[in-house]
Write a protein that holds these residues in place. Structure first.
Motif, PDB file in Angstrom:
ATOM      1  N   LEU A  47       0.837  -1.207   0.000  1.00 57.95           N
ATOM      2  CA  LEU A  47       0.000   0.000   0.000  1.00 57.95           C
ATOM      3  C   LEU A  47       0.871   1.256   0.000  1.00 57.95           C
ATOM      4  N   ASP A  50       2.459   1.818  -3.342  1.00 59.67           N
ATOM      5  CA  ASP A  50       1.525   2.293  -4.362  1.00 59.67           C
ATOM      6  C   ASP A  50       1.026   3.713  -4.123  1.00 59.67           C
ATOM      7  N   ALA A  51       1.477   4.374  -3.064  1.00 56.28           N
ATOM      8  CA  ALA A  51       1.001   5.721  -2.744  1.00 56.28           C
ATOM      9  C   ALA A  51       1.088   6.700  -3.921  1.00 56.28           C
ATOM     10  N   LEU A  54      -1.777   5.887  -6.253  1.00 60.46           N
ATOM     11  CA  LEU A  54      -3.073   6.237  -5.665  1.00 60.46           C
ATOM     12  C   LEU A  54      -3.302   7.744  -5.712  1.00 60.46           C
ATOM     13  N   GLU A  57      -4.290   8.723  -9.175  1.00 58.89           N
ATOM     14  CA  GLU A  57      -5.657   8.298  -9.473  1.00 58.89           C
ATOM     15  C   GLU A  57      -6.675   9.239  -8.829  1.00 58.89           C
ATOM     16  N   VAL A  58      -6.404   9.684  -7.606  1.00 65.53           N
ATOM     17  CA  VAL A  58      -7.291  10.655  -6.951  1.00 65.53           C
ATOM     18  C   VAL A  58      -7.362  11.929  -7.784  1.00 65.53           C
TER      19      VAL A  58
END
Length: 69
Positions: A47, A50-51, A54, A57-58
């Motif tokens: 996790l 992958d920050a 992410l 994507e936000v």
């Protein structure tokens, strides 16, 4: 809502979980301590790694919502 501006200047991805809970970009940037189960330990490292993805994507989803609204 998350203020994504506070992440400006972060170490660019890709980040990689390289084992033993260590997350690396161009250098070691984090280490997860193994106080949880091995499965949770690996999932947490993944996790964190992958920050950057992410965050992008936000930002992409916010732009898509703004285009529709």
């Amino acid at each position: 809502m998350i203020d994504t501006d506070k992440y400006k200047g972060h170490t660019e991805g890709p980040w990689t979980a390289i084992g033993n809970g260590e997350i690396e970009a161009h250098y070691s940037i984090a280490q997860v301590l193994p106080f949880v189960s091995p499965k949770a330990f690996d999932a947490t490292a993944n996790l964190i790694a992958d920050a950057p993805l992410l965050l992008e994507e936000v930002k992409r989803l916010r732009e898509a919502i703004a285009d529709v609204a």
